[in-house]
Design a protein around this motif. Structure first.
Motif, PDB file in Angstrom:
ATOM      1  N   LEU A 171       0.704  -1.081   0.106  1.00 55.03           N
ATOM      2  CA  LEU A 171      -0.068   0.023  -0.080  1.00 55.03           C
ATOM      3  C   LEU A 171       0.681   1.319  -0.164  1.00 55.03           C
ATOM      4  O   LEU A 171       2.059   1.188   0.580  1.00 55.03           O
ATOM      5  N   GLN A 172       0.334   2.458  -0.516  1.00 53.10           N
ATOM      6  CA  GLN A 172       1.102   3.614  -0.569  1.00 53.10           C
ATOM      7  C   GLN A 172       0.010   4.722  -0.502  1.00 53.10           C
ATOM      8  O   GLN A 172      -1.074   4.554  -1.066  1.00 53.10           O
ATOM      9  N   THR A 173       0.402   5.984  -0.039  1.00 51.01           N
ATOM     10  CA  THR A 173      -0.452   6.921  -0.109  1.00 51.01           C
ATOM     11  C   THR A 173      -0.248   7.622  -1.531  1.00 51.01           C
ATOM     12  O   THR A 173       0.837   7.971  -1.921  1.00 51.01           O
ATOM     13  N   ILE A 174      -1.171   8.362  -1.964  1.00 50.85           N
ATOM     14  CA  ILE A 174      -1.090   9.135  -3.222  1.00 50.85           C
ATOM     15  C   ILE A 174      -0.596  10.476  -2.835  1.00 50.85           C
ATOM     16  O   ILE A 174      -0.842  11.178  -1.795  1.00 50.85           O
ATOM     17  N   SER A 175       0.314  11.095  -3.856  1.00 50.44           N
ATOM     18  CA  SER A 175       1.011  12.477  -3.376  1.00 50.44           C
ATOM     19  C   SER A 175      -0.021  13.663  -4.190  1.00 50.44           C
ATOM     20  O   SER A 175      -0.671  13.249  -5.023  1.00 50.44           O
TER      21      SER A 175
END
Length: 713
Positions: A171-175
């Motif tokens: 998972l990653q956060t959107i910039s």
């Protein structure tokens, strides 16, 4: 007839004609020593192995990436399919890059019809169990983190002509920056420069290098396979950002898209080489109306199955991620303050080609943004460091003209010694006579191609003082692990420039927004005044068009609104976030834990290194994450290889990042843009040759001497 020459002229002439051969020999010896003696070389997108002392490699038949974007969260599956083309059993190892903020929580090993699920274990324990499984003839896979954006996978006992698939999930956060939502997926591991660790007063770190892949070897080693698919990738993305997408683009790749209301499907037009990072950007109809939003999740993604009955009646925690969009403000003239702007440019060999052109262009644009009450300086570094001025000078026409001449003379060559450059920018070049209240900002332009990131983070933290460090990533595949974390420690921002057409816009935006922070002294607390468990512990200043993102946790039975506060133009400001207006999401707990791990590792020093390692391990085990202290292990319980021979694992090369340059003599290996070690090697060999020639001359054994003596007789 021969003429008798003076000794010094004879020796000089011999060395002159032998110098090219001596130089090439010393270069080859240096490069071979660099590669064969390095235990931590990294390769990408391929498996390498050894059979009967013969070095071979198995290229990826296919690489597939699936992304699902929900609001600010991106769930990604990376699937790489390999084939054992041999008629014998092999062990193998390969590497792959991931985004620096990825929370890796899953791995599946697919062998035939079997799916072996990976389990998080302490790193050393996982390694020992993998080696044991390998010796027992069991099929196994081990995924380990080398950097937050560099991972390795080891495979044991792959059967003859057997296909193996490794699936990695994260998972990653959107910039969100400058009005654009964006995600970045790295497709190449940048070759890393190895500095002289012995000269540093800060912590050492594990070394990583990546030799370059000779394209001719790709063709030769893919004979009988699908050569066109080797080192290529397909990407498919489903986006549901919560608002209608008004503009979507990929600056470095051709894409095709299909929009259906709020949902958009995006894919690459065919497969692309793994030689430059993939970036996708989009705008939504949110405009300037939304001030803040919150995403939350009840309970953990990975529940403790062993204690499920015990925890059944216990209240679950709420995990949340708040994103604050600062109000759009127009800076007033009287609010402008003087700045001391320090521009640092990387002129090492890895910046040769398109990267140095972009960096020099960025410097010239930065000069045009300076105001009469500002001061500035330019520092360039490679194997050594040099500054335009001893300290910052006023931004007048005389000094600006001198700066432009300095920029025009810059060339890319040599090593990437960042530590002395940071020392010069953050301490040595501080102007003691700077105006009171002036804002000191350092803009650091580089591709970040170094292996001693941890050492540099500690140095920045120690030397930052009142400065702010802003990093600008230059090139097709900058080291985002270093760039992002250096900016975080430096209380600045990271800007990525992938091509020349972006330089003017992005540098101008950066200089405009950092001229005055919009929101400072940011704090987070509950409505009743208590403080939730939030990370990062020190929330960064918020700049124009950049949001503040904070991850936090609170007990479900104490759920209440949270307050984000700060100062705008010296005036107190706050915004209340209510959970009944938020959106449910999946994986928020993983992002919270990953953010805390990042904060812990950035606080690491010589004094607390062991304590931080234990904290990171405990947190990663609790939330099922790969970290610097944990790995994912998948082992099949049934032995399948009755012979289970122990085969050595070797590493090969990766594709050269797009825009990089390499000489013919360096093709297939890492370009050693290093210190003067090669020069000293050459000088030493030259002196040895001179000594031998001098000894032969004293004994009269040189060919010319014999001919002269014979003619005289």
């Amino acid at each position: 007839m021969f003429v008798k020459l003076p000794l010094w002229l004879y020796l000089v002439s011999v060395c002159y004609f032998s110098f090219p051969y001596l130089s090439l020999a010393s270069q080859d010896a240096y490069l071979n020593r660099t590669i064969t003696n390095e235990a931590d070389e990294i390769t990408q997108g391929l498996i390498s192995y050894q059979i009967n002392s013969q070095h071979k490699q198995m290229f990826a038949l296919d690489t597939q990436v699936e992304m699902t974007v929900s609001g600010l969260v991106n769930r990604v599956t990376v699937k790489q399919i390999f084939n054992n083309v041999e008629d014998s059993w092999i062990h193998a190892k390969y590497i792959f890059p991931l985004p620096e903020n990825s929370a890796v929580d899953g791995m599946n090993l697919l062998i035939g019809d079997r799916v072996i699920e990976g389990v998080i274990k302490p790193k050393q324990q996982a390694k020992q169990q993998f080696e044991q499984a390998k010796q027992q003839g069991k099929q196994a896979s081990l995924v380990s983190q080398q950097r937050t954006n560099v991972f390795t996978t080891q495979l044991a006992n792959i059967g003859p002509l057997q296909q193996v698939t490794v699936e990695i999930t994260y998972l990653q956060t959107i910039s969100y920056q400058d009005g654009l939502f964006s995600l970045r997926f790295p497709l190449v591991v940048v070759p890393r420069y190895r500095p002289d660790f012995q000269r540093s007063t800060f912590s050492e770190t594990k070394e990583l290098i990546s030799p370059m892949l000779d394209p001719l070897n790709v063709q030769r080693n893919t004979e009988g396979q699908n050569a066109s698919a080797s080192h290529k990738v397909s990407i498919h993305i489903d986006i549901d950002g919560g608002f209608d997408i008004t503009k979507l683009s990929s600056p470095f790749h051709d894409i095709q898209q299909h929009q259906n209301g709020r949902k958009t499907n995006v894919s690459l037009q065919g497969k692309v080489p793994l030689d430059r990072d993939f970036v996708l950007q989009w705008q939504t109809s949110v405009g300037d109306e939304v001030a803040a939003t919150v995403f939350f999740q009840t309970g953990k993604t990975y529940q403790d199955k062993a204690n499920a009955d015990v925890n059944l009646d216990q209240p679950k925690d709420i995990y949340a991620m708040a994103m604050l969009f600062p109000p759009t403000l127009t800076s007033k003239a009287q609010q402008q303050i003087s700045r001391e702007l320090i521009l640092v440019i990387d002129t090492s060999g890895s910046m040769a080609g398109e990267s140095i052109i972009q960096a020099k262009q960025a410097l010239n644009i930065a000069l045009t943004a300076l105001k009469p009450n500002d001061s500035f300086n330019i520092i360039e570094f490679n194997s050594s460091v040099s500054a335009l001025f001893s300290d910052a000078k006023p931004a007048n026409s005389v000094y600006l003209q001198e700066a432009k001449r300095f920029i025009g003379s810059l060339n890319a060559d040599g090593g990437t010694e960042m530590a002395p450059a940071l020392d010069r920018a953050l301490t040595s070049s501080i102007n003691a006579n700077a105006k009171a209240g002036s804002l000191r900002q350092v803009i650091f332009m580089t591709d970040g191609a170094v292996s001693n990131e941890a050492q540099l983070f500690e140095q920045i933290s120690y030397q930052l003082q009142d400065s702010r460090l802003f990093t600008v990533g230059i090139g097709s595949a900058p080291n985002s692990h270093f760039m992002t974390r250096a900016a975080r420690v430096g209380r600045g921002t990271f800007t990525y420039i992938g091509k020349s057409e972006e330089v003017e816009q992005k540098i101008s935006q950066l200089l405009t927004k950092i001229s005055q922070p919009i929101l400072t002294d940011v704090e987070l607390y509950n409505l009743d005044g208590s403080v939730p468990d939030y990370w990062p512990a020190q929330i960064d200043d918020v700049y124009q068009s950049d949001p503040a993102t904070v991850s936090f946790k609170m007990p479900a039975d104490q759920l209440q609104p949270v307050i984000i506060s700060g100062h705008i133009n010296g005036q107190y400001w706050q915004q209340q976030l209510d959970f009944n207006q938020g959106r449910a999401a999946v994986g928020i707990d993983l992002l919270w834990a990953n953010t805390q791990i990042t904060a812990l590792e950035l606080s690491q020093s010589h004094a607390n290194r062991q304590k931080v390692a234990k904290q990171v391990e405990a947190l990663a085990m609790l939330y099922h994450l790969v970290s610097s202290q944990t790995s994912l292990l998948a082992v099949d319980v049934t032995p399948v290889n009755p012979h289970h021979p122990d085969k050595s694992e070797h590493q090969l090369a990766t594709l050269l990042p797009a825009g990089w340059q390499a000489s013919a003599s360096q093709q297939g290996v890492l370009p050693q843009t290093a210190t003067a070690s090669r020069l000293w090697l050459l000088i030493g060999m030259s002196l040895l040759a001179l000594t031998l020639l001098y000894g032969l001359w004293l004994k009269g054994l040189l060919p010319a001497q014999r001919l002269i003596l014979n003619s005289a007789e």
